[in-house]
Scaffold this motif. Structure first.
Motif, PDB file in Angstrom:
ATOM      1  N   ASN A 198       0.864  -1.124   0.162  1.00  0.00           N
ATOM      2  CA  ASN A 198      -0.119   0.100   0.188  1.00  0.00           C
ATOM      3  C   ASN A 198       0.920   1.344   0.117  1.00  0.00           C
ATOM      4  OD1 ASN A 198      -2.533  -1.350   0.231  1.00  0.00           O
ATOM      5  ND2 ASN A 198      -2.084  -1.933   2.266  1.00  0.00           N
ATOM      6  N   ASP A 199       2.192   1.182  -0.444  1.00  0.00           N
ATOM      7  CA  ASP A 199       3.043   2.171  -0.406  1.00  0.00           C
ATOM      8  C   ASP A 199       3.169   2.919   0.999  1.00  0.00           C
ATOM      9  OD1 ASP A 199       3.855   2.024  -2.999  1.00  0.00           O
ATOM     10  OD2 ASP A 199       2.127   3.172  -3.888  1.00  0.00           O
ATOM     11  N   ARG A 200       3.177   2.181   2.069  1.00  0.00           N
ATOM     12  CA  ARG A 200       3.234   2.485   3.394  1.00  0.00           C
ATOM     13  C   ARG A 200       4.449   2.494   4.029  1.00  0.00           C
ATOM     14  NH1 ARG A 200      -2.569   0.364   5.033  1.00  0.00           N
ATOM     15  NH2 ARG A 200      -3.781   2.269   4.195  1.00  0.00           N
ATOM     16  N   VAL A 201       5.254   3.125   4.558  1.00  0.00           N
ATOM     17  CA  VAL A 201       6.927   2.693   5.064  1.00  0.00           C
ATOM     18  C   VAL A 201       6.668   1.715   6.112  1.00  0.00           C
ATOM     19  CG1 VAL A 201       9.070   3.316   5.908  1.00  0.00           C
ATOM     20  CG2 VAL A 201       7.617   5.138   4.427  1.00  0.00           C
ATOM     21  N   TYR A 251       4.240  11.109   6.429  1.00  0.00           N
ATOM     22  CA  TYR A 251       2.830  10.774   6.478  1.00  0.00           C
ATOM     23  C   TYR A 251       2.123  12.111   6.860  1.00  0.00           C
ATOM     24  CZ  TYR A 251      -0.747   9.010   9.720  1.00  0.00           C
ATOM     25  OH  TYR A 251      -1.741   8.747  10.322  1.00  0.00           O
ATOM     26  N   ASP A 252       0.953  12.086   6.142  1.00  0.00           N
ATOM     27  CA  ASP A 252       0.095  13.304   6.557  1.00  0.00           C
ATOM     28  C   ASP A 252      -0.796  12.949   7.422  1.00  0.00           C
ATOM     29  OD1 ASP A 252      -1.906  15.267   6.009  1.00  0.00           O
ATOM     30  OD2 ASP A 252      -1.543  15.407   3.969  1.00  0.00           O
ATOM     31  N   PRO A 253      -0.735  13.545   8.771  1.00  0.00           N
ATOM     32  CA  PRO A 253      -1.744  13.354   9.703  1.00  0.00           C
ATOM     33  C   PRO A 253      -3.218  13.681   9.492  1.00  0.00           C
ATOM     34  CG  PRO A 253      -0.258  14.987  10.335  1.00  0.00           C
ATOM     35  CD  PRO A 253       0.061  14.469   9.015  1.00  0.00           C
ATOM     36  N   LEU A 254      -3.666  14.751   8.611  1.00  0.00           N
ATOM     37  CA  LEU A 254      -4.704  15.222   8.329  1.00  0.00           C
ATOM     38  C   LEU A 254      -5.399  14.442   7.775  1.00  0.00           C
ATOM     39  CD1 LEU A 254      -6.744  17.540   8.344  1.00  0.00           C
ATOM     40  CD2 LEU A 254      -5.780  18.116   6.218  1.00  0.00           C
ATOM     41  N   VAL A 255      -5.172  13.431   6.622  1.00  0.00           N
ATOM     42  CA  VAL A 255      -5.659  12.511   5.940  1.00  0.00           C
ATOM     43  C   VAL A 255      -5.662  11.101   6.357  1.00  0.00           C
ATOM     44  CG1 VAL A 255      -5.988  13.757   3.678  1.00  0.00           C
ATOM     45  CG2 VAL A 255      -4.031  12.186   4.035  1.00  0.00           C
ATOM     46  N   ARG A 256      -4.475  10.845   7.180  1.00  0.00           N
ATOM     47  CA  ARG A 256      -3.994   9.777   7.853  1.00  0.00           C
ATOM     48  C   ARG A 256      -3.554   8.638   6.853  1.00  0.00           C
ATOM     49  NH1 ARG A 256      -6.638   8.782  13.973  1.00  0.00           N
ATOM     50  NH2 ARG A 256      -6.909  11.115  14.207  1.00  0.00           N
ATOM     51  N   GLU A 257      -2.712   9.334   6.222  1.00  0.00           N
ATOM     52  CA  GLU A 257      -1.949   8.297   5.236  1.00  0.00           C
ATOM     53  C   GLU A 257      -0.719   8.715   4.483  1.00  0.00           C
ATOM     54  OE1 GLU A 257      -1.573   5.178   4.039  1.00  0.00           O
ATOM     55  OE2 GLU A 257      -3.601   4.925   3.505  1.00  0.00           O
ATOM     56  N   TRP A 258      -0.021   7.794   4.223  1.00  0.00           N
ATOM     57  CA  TRP A 258       1.410   8.156   3.885  1.00  0.00           C
ATOM     58  C   TRP A 258       1.489   8.748   2.432  1.00  0.00           C
ATOM     59  CZ3 TRP A 258       6.085   7.548   6.608  1.00  0.00           C
ATOM     60  CH2 TRP A 258       5.974   6.951   7.853  1.00  0.00           C
ATOM     61  N   VAL A 259       2.202   9.638   2.099  1.00  0.00           N
ATOM     62  CA  VAL A 259       2.380  10.276   0.605  1.00  0.00           C
ATOM     63  C   VAL A 259       3.178   9.067  -0.050  1.00  0.00           C
ATOM     64  CG1 VAL A 259       3.364  12.214  -0.833  1.00  0.00           C
ATOM     65  CG2 VAL A 259       2.564  12.463   1.426  1.00  0.00           C
ATOM     66  N   SER A 260       2.642   8.999  -1.233  1.00  0.00           N
ATOM     67  CA  SER A 260       3.197   7.800  -2.030  1.00  0.00           C
ATOM     68  C   SER A 260       4.552   7.868  -2.813  1.00  0.00           C
ATOM     69  CB  SER A 260       2.379   7.243  -3.304  1.00  0.00           C
ATOM     70  OG  SER A 260       2.052   8.552  -4.166  1.00  0.00           O
TER      71      SER A 260
END
Length: 305
Positions: free
Chosen positions: A62-65, A91-100
């Motif tokens: 999922n392209d997460r570190v 990692y963007d805490p507003l959308v709670r996902e890693w930038v790809s």
């Protein structure tokens, strides 16, 4: 085996952690200081095979570190980009996902030999390859000038880097020396410091925080006083001395009985707006909060043995 970033914009811990035979689940847990609860934004990616130290791949499907073996000082929050950075990944805490995608411009030596620190002008990363700061306007890492000495090496188990907002400087420390780097001039200097025996091996240890109103660097770890009691220690950049700081730990209005001090699993942070010191004591599943006042704090200069 890691630290915890602190989102100063939303007043929350961002706990990603470290591996080394512990959980390698790569979720980022949020602790709201104002709300007093933990949440996560996605289910963690399961390991694709049993691992001891590090995942066999840097990214999940999922392209997460993936969590590294140690992440003591390897990630932090950037108030200019409003993201949490682990090296060139964010990692963007507003959308709670890693930038790809990775952000360009950074050269580093991995989490074991690199330190990250939050500053008001962007996150910084330091290793033997140099000092870099993230430029939110350019969306890339920029190398900063450095003229002068460095500490002998950057190592995850005890060397330190701490931002000093009063002097707009970094304090770097290993087991023998403390170096000050000034952003305004791009120069560094080794400062003369006599380390008392009570401080132990490392000059500032792994986790510490600068308190601007008190002009002190507070160490997270607890140390044994001559009378056998456990106490915090602070180092003063002004007079370059160490002080015993008697800070009581209280749970439910009663003195807490700490079975052990705070170590590699825990993290110390400062909220400049709330003016609170915050400690994510993850090894005991507690969050501690401190309002420090140097005028009323019980401080005693440590004798230099």
């Amino acid at each position: 085996w890691g630290t915890t970033a602190y989102d100063t914009d939303r007043h929350q811990f961002l706990f990603w952690g470290g591996g080394h035979a512990t959980s390698h689940e790569n979720d980022v847990a949020h602790f709201s200081v104002l709300g007093g609860f933990w949440t996560i934004g996605y289910h963690p990616d399961d390991p694709i095979e049993r691992v001891y130290a590090s995942q066999p791949t840097f990214l999940s499907f999922n392209d997460r570190v993936h969590v590294p073996v140690h992440a003591y000082k390897a990630y932090c929050y950037d108030p200019t980009a409003k993201k949490m950075f682990y090296a060139d990944r964010a990692y963007d805490p507003l959308v709670r996902e890693w930038v790809s995608m990775a952000y360009p411009g950074l050269s580093w030596r991995g989490p074991m030999h690199s330190h990250m620190e939050s500053t008001p002008k962007g996150a910084v990363m330091i290793s033997t390859r140099g000092l870099f700061r993230f430029d939110a306007k350019a969306d890339r890492w920029q190398r900063l000038p450095w003229k002068g000495p460095q500490i002998r090496r950057i190592w995850c188990d005890g060397t330190a880097v701490c931002y000093d907002s009063k002097r707009d400087s970094l304090w770097l420390a290993d087991d023998k020396s403390i170096v000050r780097y000034d952003f305004a001039t791009g120069t560094s200097a080794k400062v003369p410091v006599k380390k008392p025996k009570a401080v132990g091996r490392w000059m500032l240890w792994c986790e510490q925080v600068y308190l601007p109103d008190a002009d002190l660097i507070l160490l997270m770890r607890l140390f044994k006083k001559p009378d056998g009691k456990a106490s915090n220690i602070a180092w003063s950049p002004a007079d370059r001395k160490y002080y015993w700081v008697d800070l009581p730990y209280v749970i439910g209005g009663k003195p807490a009985k700490l079975r052990r001090g705070f170590s590699w699993h825990d993290a110390l942070r400062y909220d400049p707006e709330l003016k609170l010191v915050l400690l994510n004591n993850s090894s005991a599943r507690r969050v501690w909060v401190l309002k420090f006042d140097r005028r009323t704090a019980k401080m005693e200069a440590i004798k230099e043995e």
